[in-house]
Design a protein around this motif. Sequence first.
Motif, PDB file in Angstrom:
ATOM      1  N   THR A  67       0.873  -1.171   0.000  1.00  0.00           N
ATOM      2  CA  THR A  67       0.000   0.000   0.000  1.00  0.00           C
ATOM      3  C   THR A  67       0.908   1.218   0.000  1.00  0.00           C
ATOM      4  O   THR A  67       2.125   1.094   0.197  1.00  0.00           O
ATOM      5  N   ASN A  68       0.342   2.395  -0.204  1.00  0.00           N
ATOM      6  CA  ASN A  68       1.180   3.594  -0.182  1.00  0.00           C
ATOM      7  C   ASN A  68       1.876   3.754   1.162  1.00  0.00           C
ATOM      8  O   ASN A  68       3.047   4.147   1.224  1.00  0.00           O
ATOM      9  N   GLU A  69       1.171   3.421   2.248  1.00  0.00           N
ATOM     10  CA  GLU A  69       1.790   3.523   3.574  1.00  0.00           C
ATOM     11  C   GLU A  69       2.928   2.524   3.725  1.00  0.00           C
ATOM     12  O   GLU A  69       4.012   2.882   4.223  1.00  0.00           O
ATOM     13  N   LYS A  70       2.715   1.293   3.295  1.00  0.00           N
ATOM     14  CA  LYS A  70       3.767   0.289   3.409  1.00  0.00           C
ATOM     15  C   LYS A  70       4.943   0.618   2.502  1.00  0.00           C
ATOM     16  O   LYS A  70       6.108   0.402   2.870  1.00  0.00           O
ATOM     17  N   ILE A  71       4.660   1.147   1.326  1.00  0.00           N
ATOM     18  CA  ILE A  71       5.739   1.549   0.429  1.00  0.00           C
ATOM     19  C   ILE A  71       6.577   2.642   1.067  1.00  0.00           C
ATOM     20  O   ILE A  71       7.816   2.606   1.031  1.00  0.00           O
ATOM     21  N   ASP A  72       5.921   3.622   1.683  1.00  0.00           N
ATOM     22  CA  ASP A  72       6.657   4.702   2.358  1.00  0.00           C
ATOM     23  C   ASP A  72       7.530   4.148   3.477  1.00  0.00           C
ATOM     24  O   ASP A  72       8.698   4.548   3.625  1.00  0.00           O
ATOM     25  N   ARG A  73       6.983   3.237   4.263  1.00  0.00           N
ATOM     26  CA  ARG A  73       7.738   2.689   5.383  1.00  0.00           C
ATOM     27  C   ARG A  73       8.920   1.851   4.904  1.00  0.00           C
ATOM     28  O   ARG A  73      10.006   1.903   5.504  1.00  0.00           O
ATOM     29  N   LEU A  74       8.722   1.088   3.841  1.00  0.00           N
ATOM     30  CA  LEU A  74       9.824   0.296   3.302  1.00  0.00           C
ATOM     31  C   LEU A  74      10.919   1.192   2.742  1.00  0.00           C
ATOM     32  O   LEU A  74      12.112   0.924   2.938  1.00  0.00           O
ATOM     33  N   CYS A  75      10.535   2.224   2.041  1.00  0.00           N
ATOM     34  CA  CYS A  75      11.528   3.148   1.484  1.00  0.00           C
ATOM     35  C   CYS A  75      12.291   3.854   2.593  1.00  0.00           C
ATOM     36  O   CYS A  75      13.504   4.065   2.496  1.00  0.00           O
ATOM     37  N   ASP A  76      11.600   4.232   3.652  1.00  0.00           N
ATOM     38  CA  ASP A  76      12.245   4.917   4.778  1.00  0.00           C
ATOM     39  C   ASP A  76      13.116   3.981   5.605  1.00  0.00           C
ATOM     40  O   ASP A  76      14.030   4.429   6.306  1.00  0.00           O
ATOM     41  N   SER A  77      12.848   2.681   5.531  1.00  0.00           N
ATOM     42  CA  SER A  77      13.558   1.712   6.383  1.00  0.00           C
ATOM     43  C   SER A  77      15.000   1.487   5.938  1.00  0.00           C
ATOM     44  O   SER A  77      15.824   1.013   6.714  1.00  0.00           O
ATOM     45  N   GLY A  78      15.294   1.776   4.668  1.00  0.00           N
ATOM     46  CA  GLY A  78      16.624   1.494   4.144  1.00  0.00           C
ATOM     47  C   GLY A  78      16.709   0.198   3.371  1.00  0.00           C
ATOM     48  O   GLY A  78      17.808  -0.270   3.050  1.00  0.00           O
ATOM     49  N   LEU A  79      15.567  -0.419   3.056  1.00  0.00           N
ATOM     50  CA  LEU A  79      15.542  -1.653   2.272  1.00  0.00           C
ATOM     51  C   LEU A  79      16.337  -1.466   0.982  1.00  0.00           C
ATOM     52  O   LEU A  79      16.161  -0.488   0.264  1.00  0.00           O
ATOM     53  N   ASP A  80      17.217  -2.413   0.694  1.00  0.00           N
ATOM     54  CA  ASP A  80      18.094  -2.294  -0.474  1.00  0.00           C
ATOM     55  C   ASP A  80      17.491  -2.877  -1.748  1.00  0.00           C
ATOM     56  O   ASP A  80      17.703  -2.350  -2.837  1.00  0.00           O
ATOM     57  N   ARG A  81      16.777  -3.993  -1.639  1.00  0.00           N
ATOM     58  CA  ARG A  81      16.221  -4.627  -2.832  1.00  0.00           C
ATOM     59  C   ARG A  81      14.887  -5.288  -2.487  1.00  0.00           C
ATOM     60  O   ARG A  81      14.775  -5.968  -1.479  1.00  0.00           O
ATOM     61  N   ILE A  82      13.901  -5.083  -3.353  1.00  0.00           N
ATOM     62  CA  ILE A  82      12.622  -5.753  -3.230  1.00  0.00           C
ATOM     63  C   ILE A  82      12.434  -6.610  -4.477  1.00  0.00           C
ATOM     64  O   ILE A  82      12.512  -6.121  -5.604  1.00  0.00           O
ATOM     65  N   ILE A  83      12.226  -7.902  -4.279  1.00  0.00           N
ATOM     66  CA  ILE A  83      12.106  -8.858  -5.369  1.00  0.00           C
ATOM     67  C   ILE A  83      10.639  -9.267  -5.465  1.00  0.00           C
ATOM     68  O   ILE A  83      10.092  -9.856  -4.535  1.00  0.00           O
ATOM     69  N   VAL A  84      10.010  -8.909  -6.568  1.00  0.00           N
ATOM     70  CA  VAL A  84       8.574  -9.146  -6.738  1.00  0.00           C
ATOM     71  C   VAL A  84       8.366 -10.320  -7.681  1.00  0.00           C
ATOM     72  O   VAL A  84       8.849 -10.314  -8.816  1.00  0.00           O
ATOM     73  N   SER A  85       7.656 -11.317  -7.199  1.00  0.00           N
ATOM     74  CA  SER A  85       7.382 -12.506  -7.999  1.00  0.00           C
ATOM     75  C   SER A  85       6.149 -12.262  -8.861  1.00  0.00           C
ATOM     76  O   SER A  85       5.057 -11.991  -8.352  1.00  0.00           O
ATOM     77  N   VAL A  86       6.341 -12.354 -10.168  1.00  0.00           N
ATOM     78  CA  VAL A  86       5.277 -12.107 -11.141  1.00  0.00           C
ATOM     79  C   VAL A  86       5.271 -13.292 -12.100  1.00  0.00           C
ATOM     80  O   VAL A  86       6.320 -13.846 -12.418  1.00  0.00           O
ATOM     81  N   ASP A  87       4.096 -13.663 -12.593  1.00  0.00           N
ATOM     82  CA  ASP A  87       3.995 -14.909 -13.342  1.00  0.00           C
ATOM     83  C   ASP A  87       3.637 -14.743 -14.811  1.00  0.00           C
ATOM     84  O   ASP A  87       3.301 -15.726 -15.473  1.00  0.00           O
ATOM     85  N   GLY A  88       3.698 -13.537 -15.324  1.00  0.00           N
ATOM     86  CA  GLY A  88       3.382 -13.369 -16.730  1.00  0.00           C
ATOM     87  C   GLY A  88       3.353 -11.909 -17.120  1.00  0.00           C
ATOM     88  O   GLY A  88       3.747 -11.031 -16.347  1.00  0.00           O
ATOM     89  N   ILE A  89       2.875 -11.640 -18.311  1.00  0.00           N
ATOM     90  CA  ILE A  89       2.796 -10.260 -18.801  1.00  0.00           C
ATOM     91  C   ILE A  89       1.374  -9.893 -19.207  1.00  0.00           C
ATOM     92  O   ILE A  89       1.151  -8.835 -19.792  1.00  0.00           O
ATOM     93  N   THR A  90       0.420 -10.760 -18.869  1.00  0.00           N
ATOM     94  CA  THR A  90      -0.978 -10.467 -19.146  1.00  0.00           C
ATOM     95  C   THR A  90      -1.810 -10.788 -17.921  1.00  0.00           C
ATOM     96  O   THR A  90      -1.456 -11.643 -17.104  1.00  0.00           O
TER      97      THR A  90
END
Length: 246
Positions: A67-90
Amino acid sequence: MPDNMGLMDWPVFIKIIKECAKNHCRSVKLNWRGEPLIHPLLPDMIKVAKALGILEVQINTNGQMLTNEKIDRLCDSGLDRIIVSVDGITKKTYESIRLGASWDKLLGNLVSLNRREYRPIIRIQTCEMPQNQDEIKDFRGFWGELADEVCVHQSFDPLQRKNPELKRKKKKNCPQLWQRLVVAWNGDIHPCCVDWNSKGILGNIKENTLSETWNCFRERYLRFAHTHKIASELEPCKNCDNFLVL
């Protein structure tokens, strides 16, 4: 909550991360067999890890709980890499593979994360499988605009269902025994991230240190067995189809 599910307690995490820092561990990934965004203390864990000097802190996620709140908190935390598992392009392919997930929510969350001025490196990755193999050739091009890194893996069968369609095309010798330890939410220490069925537990962080476990007899014997090509009869290696067991 079943015995094999739960959230890591703060004291357990602190013990782990302090020993990691003491032994100059360079990289920590704060998840294993679950969704890290479920844990309410995740941003605080990242902050502590970075404050203790861990060079690289990463998480794997399906991106649905951002969510926007979680994104803000992760960015502020110093997280170096976020790996998002995605299964296709459609939308059709993605939602047919990742049941219950929303394609529209995924796209919105990735766009929101990408727009942050100070954000972690974004890696989007997938596993090639029969359901999405027709989209693999366009996967990197499609996701390149929203990600810093795009990766396609060959599928494997971590629950050992022996699906022949999920056999790796090109296996490689297992490097994990020399690279990492995995600590589950309850403190159990595993030799690798492929020990999905908990066949190779080496100890528990509540009773053992990481250093003790790294050098324990069972861990050393697993390395010996791989080096001398006799690991095909050992747990958890004998049914692993992620890496080569000779």
